[in-house]
Design a protein around this motif. Structure first.
Motif, short mmCIF file in Angstrom:
data_model
loop_
_atom_site.label_atom_id
_atom_site.label_comp_id
_atom_site.label_asym_id
_atom_site.label_seq_id
_atom_site.Cartn_x
_atom_site.Cartn_y
_atom_site.Cartn_z
N ALA A 2 11.00 9.95 -7.92
CA ALA A 2 10.57 11.26 -7.66
C ALA A 2 10.53 11.63 -6.21
N GLY A 3 11.21 10.87 -5.50
CA GLY A 3 10.98 11.07 -4.06
C GLY A 3 9.71 10.48 -3.34
N VAL A 4 9.17 9.85 -4.15
CA VAL A 4 7.96 8.93 -3.81
C VAL A 4 7.93 7.68 -3.43
N SER A 5 7.65 7.02 -2.22
CA SER A 5 7.89 5.42 -1.86
C SER A 5 6.52 4.77 -2.69
N MET A 6 6.80 4.32 -3.75
CA MET A 6 5.89 3.54 -4.60
C MET A 6 4.98 2.52 -3.92
N VAL A 7 5.89 1.74 -2.86
CA VAL A 7 5.38 0.81 -2.16
C VAL A 7 4.23 1.47 -1.11
N LEU A 8 4.60 2.50 -0.39
CA LEU A 8 3.95 3.09 0.54
C LEU A 8 2.52 3.76 -0.20
N LEU A 9 2.84 4.24 -1.22
CA LEU A 9 1.76 4.74 -2.14
C LEU A 9 0.83 3.71 -2.66
N ASP A 10 1.25 2.60 -3.12
CA ASP A 10 0.22 1.50 -3.27
C ASP A 10 -0.28 1.05 -2.22
N SER A 11 0.35 0.85 -0.96
CA SER A 11 -0.47 0.30 0.30
C SER A 11 -1.58 1.28 0.79
N SER A 12 -1.13 2.58 0.69
CA SER A 12 -2.03 3.80 1.09
C SER A 12 -3.29 3.55 0.31
N VAL A 13 -3.22 3.63 -0.88
CA VAL A 13 -4.39 3.54 -1.78
C VAL A 13 -5.17 2.12 -1.62
N ALA A 14 -4.48 1.13 -1.63
CA ALA A 14 -5.24 -0.13 -1.44
C ALA A 14 -5.93 -0.14 0.01
N GLY A 15 -5.42 0.37 1.19
CA GLY A 15 -5.99 0.41 2.36
C GLY A 15 -7.35 1.15 2.31
N CYS A 16 -7.19 2.29 1.79
CA CYS A 16 -8.22 3.24 1.80
C CYS A 16 -9.48 3.05 0.99
N ARG A 31 -8.84 9.46 5.68
CA ARG A 31 -8.59 8.65 4.66
C ARG A 31 -8.88 9.44 3.48
N TRP A 32 -9.71 10.06 3.23
CA TRP A 32 -10.22 10.68 2.11
C TRP A 32 -8.79 11.69 1.77
N ASP A 33 -8.39 12.44 2.80
CA ASP A 33 -7.40 13.24 2.65
C ASP A 33 -6.14 12.58 2.21
N ILE A 34 -6.00 11.11 2.68
CA ILE A 34 -4.83 10.36 2.18
C ILE A 34 -4.95 10.00 0.82
N LEU A 35 -6.16 9.74 0.37
CA LEU A 35 -6.38 9.65 -1.23
C LEU A 35 -6.01 10.70 -1.94
N ALA A 36 -6.27 12.06 -1.53
CA ALA A 36 -6.32 12.70 -2.24
C ALA A 36 -4.89 13.34 -2.53
#
Length: 77
Positions: A2-16, A31-36
């Motif tokens: 759906a136009g979402v990079s699942m790897v980037l999503l995974d790493s963004s959440v993990a990092g935050c 980081r709070w905004d990234i998580l939202a």
């Protein structure tokens, strides 16, 4: 997905989440905004995933929500 990079999503959440843990339950506004944003993407794509993938990304969503809904003393600094 759906136009979402699942790897980037995974790493963004993990990092935050990792930063939140290492800072004693505090993250900065960025980081709070990234998580939202990640929360919204996860809500959108989980239903489209296979069972095992959906379960994994549901756990990421659960962690995301826990950090976003942390008590006031753990809110973004």
């Amino acid at each position: 997905m759906a136009g979402v990079s699942m790897v980037l999503l995974d790493s963004s959440v993990a990092g935050c989440v990792s930063t939140w843990q290492h800072r004693g339950g505090n993250i900065d506004h960025g980081r709070w905004d990234i998580l939202a944003a990640c929360e919204q993407e996860l809500l959108r794509v989980i239903a489209e995933l296979d069972d095992d993938e959906a379960a994994y990304y549901q756990r990421l969503l659960d962690m995301t929500v826990l950090v976003l809904e942390a008590p006031e003393d753990s809110s973004p600094s």
